[in-house]
Scaffold this motif. Structure first.
Motif, PDB file in Angstrom:
ATOM      1  N   LEU A 169      16.368  26.637 -40.139  1.00  0.00           N
ATOM      2  CA  LEU A 169      15.184  26.035 -39.518  1.00  0.00           C
ATOM      3  C   LEU A 169      14.411  27.011 -38.633  1.00  0.00           C
ATOM      4  CD1 LEU A 169      16.675  22.561 -38.568  1.00  0.00           C
ATOM      5  CD2 LEU A 169      14.946  23.021 -40.320  1.00  0.00           C
ATOM      6  N   SER A 170      14.951  28.196 -38.420  1.00  0.00           N
ATOM      7  CA  SER A 170      14.314  29.154 -37.503  1.00  0.00           C
ATOM      8  C   SER A 170      12.839  29.407 -37.805  1.00  0.00           C
ATOM      9  CB  SER A 170      15.079  30.474 -37.482  1.00  0.00           C
ATOM     10  OG  SER A 170      16.349  30.280 -36.913  1.00  0.00           O
ATOM     11  N   PRO A 171      12.455  29.628 -39.072  1.00  0.00           N
ATOM     12  CA  PRO A 171      11.015  29.845 -39.328  1.00  0.00           C
ATOM     13  C   PRO A 171      10.150  28.636 -38.936  1.00  0.00           C
ATOM     14  CG  PRO A 171      12.321  30.550 -41.220  1.00  0.00           C
ATOM     15  CD  PRO A 171      13.249  29.831 -40.290  1.00  0.00           C
ATOM     16  N   LEU A 172      10.627  27.437 -39.212  1.00  0.00           N
ATOM     17  CA  LEU A 172       9.871  26.231 -38.850  1.00  0.00           C
ATOM     18  C   LEU A 172       9.797  26.083 -37.333  1.00  0.00           C
ATOM     19  CD1 LEU A 172       8.383  23.615 -39.537  1.00  0.00           C
ATOM     20  CD2 LEU A 172      10.620  22.496 -39.744  1.00  0.00           C
ATOM     21  N   ILE A 173      10.894  26.323 -36.639  1.00  0.00           N
ATOM     22  CA  ILE A 173      10.901  26.222 -35.175  1.00  0.00           C
ATOM     23  C   ILE A 173       9.926  27.234 -34.577  1.00  0.00           C
ATOM     24  CG2 ILE A 173      12.322  26.486 -33.089  1.00  0.00           C
ATOM     25  CD1 ILE A 173      12.922  23.917 -34.686  1.00  0.00           C
ATOM     26  N   ARG A 174       9.908  28.460 -35.116  1.00  0.00           N
ATOM     27  CA  ARG A 174       8.954  29.472 -34.635  1.00  0.00           C
ATOM     28  C   ARG A 174       7.515  29.007 -34.863  1.00  0.00           C
ATOM     29  NH1 ARG A 174      12.785  33.018 -36.499  1.00  0.00           N
ATOM     30  NH2 ARG A 174      11.782  33.318 -38.520  1.00  0.00           N
ATOM     31  N   LYS A 175       7.251  28.494 -36.062  1.00  0.00           N
ATOM     32  CA  LYS A 175       5.899  28.019 -36.398  1.00  0.00           C
ATOM     33  C   LYS A 175       5.485  26.871 -35.478  1.00  0.00           C
ATOM     34  CE  LYS A 175       3.321  25.980 -40.235  1.00  0.00           C
ATOM     35  NZ  LYS A 175       3.396  25.488 -41.614  1.00  0.00           N
ATOM     36  N   LEU A 176       6.388  25.927 -35.247  1.00  0.00           N
ATOM     37  CA  LEU A 176       6.071  24.786 -34.383  1.00  0.00           C
ATOM     38  C   LEU A 176       5.891  25.224 -32.930  1.00  0.00           C
ATOM     39  CD1 LEU A 176       8.436  22.077 -35.881  1.00  0.00           C
ATOM     40  CD2 LEU A 176       5.944  22.207 -36.106  1.00  0.00           C
ATOM     41  N   GLY A 177       6.702  26.172 -32.478  1.00  0.00           N
ATOM     42  CA  GLY A 177       6.536  26.694 -31.121  1.00  0.00           C
ATOM     43  C   GLY A 177       5.161  27.323 -30.945  1.00  0.00           C
ATOM     44  N   ALA A 178       4.730  28.102 -31.944  1.00  0.00           N
ATOM     45  CA  ALA A 178       3.397  28.730 -31.888  1.00  0.00           C
ATOM     46  C   ALA A 178       2.300  27.666 -31.907  1.00  0.00           C
ATOM     47  CB  ALA A 178       3.232  29.700 -33.060  1.00  0.00           C
ATOM     48  N   LEU A 179       2.464  26.639 -32.738  1.00  0.00           N
ATOM     49  CA  LEU A 179       1.479  25.566 -32.800  1.00  0.00           C
ATOM     50  C   LEU A 179       1.391  24.836 -31.460  1.00  0.00           C
ATOM     51  CD1 LEU A 179      -0.504  23.763 -34.404  1.00  0.00           C
ATOM     52  CD2 LEU A 179       1.483  22.378 -35.062  1.00  0.00           C
ATOM     53  N   HIS A 180       2.549  24.528 -30.867  1.00  0.00           N
ATOM     54  CA  HIS A 180       2.553  23.857 -29.565  1.00  0.00           C
ATOM     55  C   HIS A 180       1.865  24.730 -28.517  1.00  0.00           C
ATOM     56  CE1 HIS A 180       5.539  21.256 -31.489  1.00  0.00           C
ATOM     57  NE2 HIS A 180       5.255  20.383 -30.553  1.00  0.00           N
ATOM     58  N   ASN A 181       2.052  26.043 -28.602  1.00  0.00           N
ATOM     59  CA  ASN A 181       1.403  26.960 -27.676  1.00  0.00           C
ATOM     60  C   ASN A 181      -0.112  26.918 -27.861  1.00  0.00           C
ATOM     61  OD1 ASN A 181       1.659  29.013 -25.619  1.00  0.00           O
ATOM     62  ND2 ASN A 181       0.935  30.439 -27.168  1.00  0.00           N
ATOM     63  N   THR A 182      -0.574  26.958 -29.115  1.00  0.00           N
ATOM     64  CA  THR A 182      -2.006  26.900 -29.420  1.00  0.00           C
ATOM     65  C   THR A 182      -2.631  25.616 -28.896  1.00  0.00           C
ATOM     66  OG1 THR A 182      -1.680  28.238 -31.399  1.00  0.00           O
ATOM     67  CG2 THR A 182      -3.694  26.938 -31.302  1.00  0.00           C
ATOM     68  N   LYS A 183      -1.900  24.511 -29.025  1.00  0.00           N
ATOM     69  CA  LYS A 183      -2.409  23.200 -28.597  1.00  0.00           C
ATOM     70  C   LYS A 183      -2.310  23.001 -27.087  1.00  0.00           C
ATOM     71  CE  LYS A 183      -3.326  21.439 -32.702  1.00  0.00           C
ATOM     72  NZ  LYS A 183      -4.643  20.963 -33.083  1.00  0.00           N
ATOM     73  N   GLY A 184      -1.588  23.897 -26.397  1.00  0.00           N
ATOM     74  CA  GLY A 184      -1.454  23.773 -24.945  1.00  0.00           C
ATOM     75  C   GLY A 184      -0.461  22.713 -24.507  1.00  0.00           C
ATOM     76  N   VAL A 185       0.571  22.488 -25.302  1.00  0.00           N
ATOM     77  CA  VAL A 185       1.600  21.507 -24.952  1.00  0.00           C
ATOM     78  C   VAL A 185       2.301  21.959 -23.671  1.00  0.00           C
ATOM     79  CG1 VAL A 185       3.768  20.435 -25.698  1.00  0.00           C
ATOM     80  CG2 VAL A 185       1.903  20.782 -27.339  1.00  0.00           C
ATOM     81  N   THR A 186       2.505  21.015 -22.756  1.00  0.00           N
ATOM     82  CA  THR A 186       3.131  21.305 -21.469  1.00  0.00           C
ATOM     83  C   THR A 186       4.591  20.850 -21.463  1.00  0.00           C
ATOM     84  OG1 THR A 186       2.535  19.167 -20.521  1.00  0.00           O
ATOM     85  CG2 THR A 186       0.908  20.960 -20.309  1.00  0.00           C
ATOM     86  N   LEU A 187       5.355  21.375 -20.526  1.00  0.00           N
ATOM     87  CA  LEU A 187       6.755  20.952 -20.397  1.00  0.00           C
ATOM     88  C   LEU A 187       6.886  19.439 -20.213  1.00  0.00           C
ATOM     89  CD1 LEU A 187       8.222  23.867 -18.258  1.00  0.00           C
ATOM     90  CD2 LEU A 187       8.699  23.358 -20.654  1.00  0.00           C
ATOM     91  N   PRO A 188       6.078  18.823 -19.342  1.00  0.00           N
ATOM     92  CA  PRO A 188       6.198  17.364 -19.202  1.00  0.00           C
ATOM     93  C   PRO A 188       5.917  16.611 -20.504  1.00  0.00           C
ATOM     94  CG  PRO A 188       5.001  18.261 -17.329  1.00  0.00           C
ATOM     95  CD  PRO A 188       5.166  19.387 -18.325  1.00  0.00           C
ATOM     96  N   GLN A 189       5.068  17.157 -21.359  1.00  0.00           N
ATOM     97  CA  GLN A 189       4.783  16.484 -22.626  1.00  0.00           C
ATOM     98  C   GLN A 189       6.015  16.464 -23.534  1.00  0.00           C
ATOM     99  OE1 GLN A 189       1.151  18.726 -23.549  1.00  0.00           O
ATOM    100  NE2 GLN A 189       0.096  16.761 -23.653  1.00  0.00           N
ATOM    101  N   TYR A 190       6.815  17.504 -23.484  1.00  0.00           N
ATOM    102  CA  TYR A 190       8.061  17.482 -24.254  1.00  0.00           C
ATOM    103  C   TYR A 190       8.933  16.310 -23.799  1.00  0.00           C
ATOM    104  CZ  TYR A 190       7.433  22.038 -26.526  1.00  0.00           C
ATOM    105  OH  TYR A 190       6.991  23.078 -27.313  1.00  0.00           O
ATOM    106  N   ALA A 191       9.061  16.168 -22.488  1.00  0.00           N
ATOM    107  CA  ALA A 191       9.865  15.070 -21.945  1.00  0.00           C
ATOM    108  C   ALA A 191       9.290  13.716 -22.349  1.00  0.00           C
ATOM    109  CB  ALA A 191       9.945  15.185 -20.423  1.00  0.00           C
ATOM    110  N   SER A 192       7.972  13.594 -22.264  1.00  0.00           N
ATOM    111  CA  SER A 192       7.330  12.322 -22.608  1.00  0.00           C
ATOM    112  C   SER A 192       7.518  11.980 -24.075  1.00  0.00           C
ATOM    113  CB  SER A 192       5.836  12.375 -22.279  1.00  0.00           C
ATOM    114  OG  SER A 192       5.650  12.519 -20.886  1.00  0.00           O
TER     115      SER A 192
END
Length: 168
Positions: free
Chosen positions: A92-115
């Motif tokens: 899953l490493s490639p997908l996790i990397r891709k999703l991490g980059a996407l979350h970064n582009t979208k400006g996802v915050t730490l509290p949003q992960y919790a929510s």
């Protein structure tokens, strides 16, 4: 039996029973058309800014819309793949990397992960009712903690941990 989960050296473990509980409850959740709207309504109630991040802030009748259905489909496709492949985390490493980059582009915050973690558990409880046992709830909480830690590590660097994602 504990299985290593979250990549080598991560120190994260899920039992095979927890994996089974998440996978079987996910199959049940996928059978209900309201799962996406219920989870996303809870998430958007906690994180209204996420409506803009998903480009859904101007959508009329959001919870019956094609736009929400499309967004839910994308999130659930990735989540479902991760759930179904959880016992082979390294793949899953490639997908996790891709999703991490996407979350970064979208400006996802730490509290949003919790929510979002809270929204998943709340939605699962609402949809599954009595089938969402305390053991299944704990399995989802642990699964989401490990997943979100991996995503945060990709997005922000470092360990991504140290945040209580599912506190009540």
């Amino acid at each position: 039996k504990k299985e290593q989960f979250g990549g080598s050296g991560s120190g994260h473990n899920l039992t095979s029973n927890q994996v089974r509980l998440v996978q079987s409850s996910w199959r049940m959740l996928q059978q209900d058309d309201q799962t996406g709207p219920v989870i996303f309504r809870a998430f958007f109630d906690m994180e209204p800014i996420a409506l803009e991040q998903f480009q859904l802030h101007n959508v009329r009748d959001l919870y019956n819309s094609y736009e929400l259905k499309r967004s839910v489909g994308k999130v659930f496709k990735a989540l479902g793949h991760i759930i179904n492949t959880v016992d082979n985390w390294e793949s899953l490493s490639p997908l996790i990397r891709k999703l991490g980059a996407l979350h970064n582009t979208k400006g996802v915050t730490l509290p949003q992960y919790a929510s979002f973690g809270k929204a998943i558990v709340m939605g699962a409880e609402e949809i599954l009712g009595d089938a969402m046992t305390s053991e299944t709830r704990r399995a989802w909480t642990e699964f989401y903690r490990v997943l979100s830690d991996a995503l945060k590590k990709e997005q922000f660097g470092g360990s991504g941990s140290g945040h209580n994602l599912t506190s009540n």
